[in-house]
Design a protein around this motif. Sequence first.
Motif, short mmCIF file in Angstrom:
data_model
loop_
_atom_site.label_atom_id
_atom_site.label_comp_id
_atom_site.label_asym_id
_atom_site.label_seq_id
_atom_site.Cartn_x
_atom_site.Cartn_y
_atom_site.Cartn_z
N VAL A 42 -1.45 -22.84 3.21
CA VAL A 42 -0.41 -22.74 4.67
C VAL A 42 0.07 -24.11 5.01
CG1 VAL A 42 -0.77 -22.11 7.00
CG2 VAL A 42 -1.87 -20.85 5.41
N MET A 43 -0.68 -25.19 4.74
CA MET A 43 -0.56 -26.35 5.22
C MET A 43 0.60 -26.93 4.14
SD MET A 43 -4.54 -27.68 6.28
CE MET A 43 -3.82 -29.66 6.49
N SER A 44 0.68 -26.64 3.10
CA SER A 44 2.15 -27.17 2.06
C SER A 44 3.14 -26.60 2.58
CB SER A 44 1.70 -26.75 0.71
OG SER A 44 2.00 -25.13 0.67
N TYR A 45 3.30 -25.73 3.58
CA TYR A 45 4.67 -25.25 3.91
C TYR A 45 4.87 -26.22 5.61
CZ TYR A 45 4.92 -21.75 0.64
OH TYR A 45 5.36 -20.95 -0.62
N ARG A 46 6.05 -26.15 6.06
CA ARG A 46 6.51 -26.80 7.15
C ARG A 46 6.01 -25.80 8.30
NH1 ARG A 46 8.93 -31.46 7.78
NH2 ARG A 46 9.86 -32.45 5.64
N ARG A 47 6.12 -24.50 8.01
CA ARG A 47 5.91 -23.70 9.17
C ARG A 47 4.81 -22.45 8.63
NH1 ARG A 47 10.47 -20.61 11.96
NH2 ARG A 47 10.75 -19.89 9.85
N GLU A 48 3.72 -22.13 9.09
CA GLU A 48 2.83 -21.24 9.06
C GLU A 48 3.64 -20.07 8.78
OE1 GLU A 48 -1.37 -20.18 10.85
OE2 GLU A 48 0.40 -19.59 12.01
N LEU A 49 4.54 -19.37 9.36
CA LEU A 49 5.21 -18.24 9.12
C LEU A 49 5.81 -18.12 7.65
CD1 LEU A 49 6.18 -15.59 10.07
CD2 LEU A 49 8.12 -16.79 11.16
N ASP A 50 6.46 -19.27 7.18
CA ASP A 50 7.03 -19.42 5.87
C ASP A 50 5.92 -18.96 4.93
OD1 ASP A 50 9.52 -19.79 7.01
OD2 ASP A 50 9.36 -22.02 7.10
N SER A 51 4.85 -19.61 5.05
CA SER A 51 3.78 -19.43 4.17
C SER A 51 3.36 -18.12 3.95
CB SER A 51 2.71 -20.59 4.30
OG SER A 51 1.86 -19.99 5.54
N PHE A 52 3.17 -17.42 5.12
CA PHE A 52 2.88 -16.02 5.05
C PHE A 52 3.96 -15.31 4.29
CE2 PHE A 52 -0.23 -16.06 9.14
CZ PHE A 52 -1.06 -16.92 8.51
N ARG A 53 5.24 -15.35 4.70
CA ARG A 53 6.17 -14.73 3.82
C ARG A 53 6.31 -14.97 2.50
NH1 ARG A 53 10.79 -16.02 8.61
NH2 ARG A 53 10.44 -14.05 9.90
N ARG A 54 6.12 -16.15 2.19
CA ARG A 54 6.27 -16.30 0.83
C ARG A 54 4.86 -15.51 -0.01
NH1 ARG A 54 8.67 -16.12 -3.86
NH2 ARG A 54 8.01 -17.63 -5.15
N TYR A 55 3.88 -15.70 0.80
CA TYR A 55 2.81 -15.06 0.01
C TYR A 55 2.71 -13.53 0.09
CZ TYR A 55 -2.53 -14.30 -0.93
OH TYR A 55 -3.45 -13.88 -1.49
N ALA A 56 3.30 -12.97 1.07
CA ALA A 56 3.67 -11.62 1.04
C ALA A 56 4.61 -11.15 -0.02
CB ALA A 56 4.18 -10.98 2.06
N VAL A 67 -5.53 -16.65 8.77
CA VAL A 67 -4.96 -16.84 10.23
C VAL A 67 -5.49 -18.08 11.14
CG1 VAL A 67 -4.06 -14.50 10.45
CG2 VAL A 67 -6.16 -15.09 11.45
N ASP A 68 -6.69 -18.63 10.46
CA ASP A 68 -6.92 -19.49 11.30
C ASP A 68 -6.68 -21.09 11.13
OD1 ASP A 68 -8.64 -19.68 9.14
OD2 ASP A 68 -10.47 -20.25 10.37
N THR A 69 -5.64 -21.24 10.33
CA THR A 69 -5.29 -22.89 9.84
C THR A 69 -5.15 -23.66 11.12
OG1 THR A 69 -4.48 -22.01 7.77
CG2 THR A 69 -3.93 -24.42 8.50
N TYR A 70 -4.34 -22.97 12.07
CA TYR A 70 -3.99 -23.64 13.18
C TYR A 70 -4.55 -23.39 14.69
CZ TYR A 70 -0.59 -25.81 9.82
OH TYR A 70 -0.03 -26.12 8.80
N ASP A 71 -4.05 -21.98 14.89
CA ASP A 71 -4.88 -21.61 16.14
C ASP A 71 -4.72 -19.92 15.73
OD1 ASP A 71 -4.58 -19.87 18.61
OD2 ASP A 71 -4.88 -21.83 19.63
N THR A 72 -5.87 -19.30 15.60
CA THR A 72 -6.25 -18.12 15.18
C THR A 72 -5.13 -17.06 16.13
OG1 THR A 72 -8.51 -18.53 14.45
CG2 THR A 72 -7.73 -16.16 14.75
N ILE A 73 -5.42 -17.10 17.37
CA ILE A 73 -4.64 -15.96 18.13
C ILE A 73 -3.23 -16.42 18.30
CG2 ILE A 73 -4.85 -14.80 20.45
CD1 ILE A 73 -7.01 -14.15 18.31
#
Length: 299
Positions: A42-56, A67-73
């Motif tokens: 997750v941290m290798s991407y600038r945005r958490e959302l981008d990492s999630f999309r790429r993983y999907a 989901v807890d790399t930065y702020d879980t909720i």
Amino acid sequence: GPDGALTASRAAYLGGCMGTSNLEAGKKFHIPVKGTHAHSYVMSYRRELDSFRRYAEVFPNTTILLVDTYDTIRSGMVHAIEVGREMKQQGRILAGVRLDSGDLLTLSKQARQMLDDAGLFETRIVASGDLDEYRIAELKRQGAPIDLFGVGTRLVTGHESPAIAGVYKLSSIEQSPGDSQMRMKVTDHTDKTSLPGIKQVYRSYDADGMMAGDCIELESAGADLEGFVPLLSPALKDGYIVRPIQPLDEIRKQVITSLQTIPAEVVRIQNPERYPVSLGPALADARKKTIEGYSGKTW
């Protein structure tokens, strides 16, 4: 040792775990490989959302998002739900979200509510983070809506007893072919007093097929134990493997079947009952005579 992670994965799978996150263990032992991604991913991407999309995109049918790399909720769950909605529009399902730190009870309840509010009812919650049987049992008792548990460190390492106090004791010595004499250690500490002779362990079962108790007896006298099943069999003889080598999945089935025969009152976490283990009559007699032979006293 250097192969500790591999042998640990193999042992965990034999004991009932459904898979491993160790890719090398999956390759070497053909254990089903399961898991998610790392925080570093997750941290290798600038945005958490981008990492999630790429993983999907890469794992479209097994997407479980950490989901807890930065702020879980306020971050992880918000972005996971966004990806989950996008996947749903494409006719796919977000398989799960993973909680790896924090108050797992509270976070799992909040995550479940957020997923349900978003219509992602099929998305499951995975929990990990130094879990053991006590923590898992407590989470389940408290009603945590967690579907899967990832266990590792506390499963394959001895936290409560990191070293085994193993001490060699001689129990029998062959003076000449066919002439064996029994030996035993005698001490005031009963837990350090050994048992003489070459022994076998026998197990009995009740009418329902559940373990009823074990009996330790001299190997030469075991034939007299009617209804008992011997547990020990040779694995090596003269440096050669003499036990048939079975496929890993077959061994796993046997282990799980055996574990299911342990009475519930013995394996329960709180106030378990002691499993009955006794000495056979021949071994008890040999123990008494061996002690008398050493000391000249009657014990």
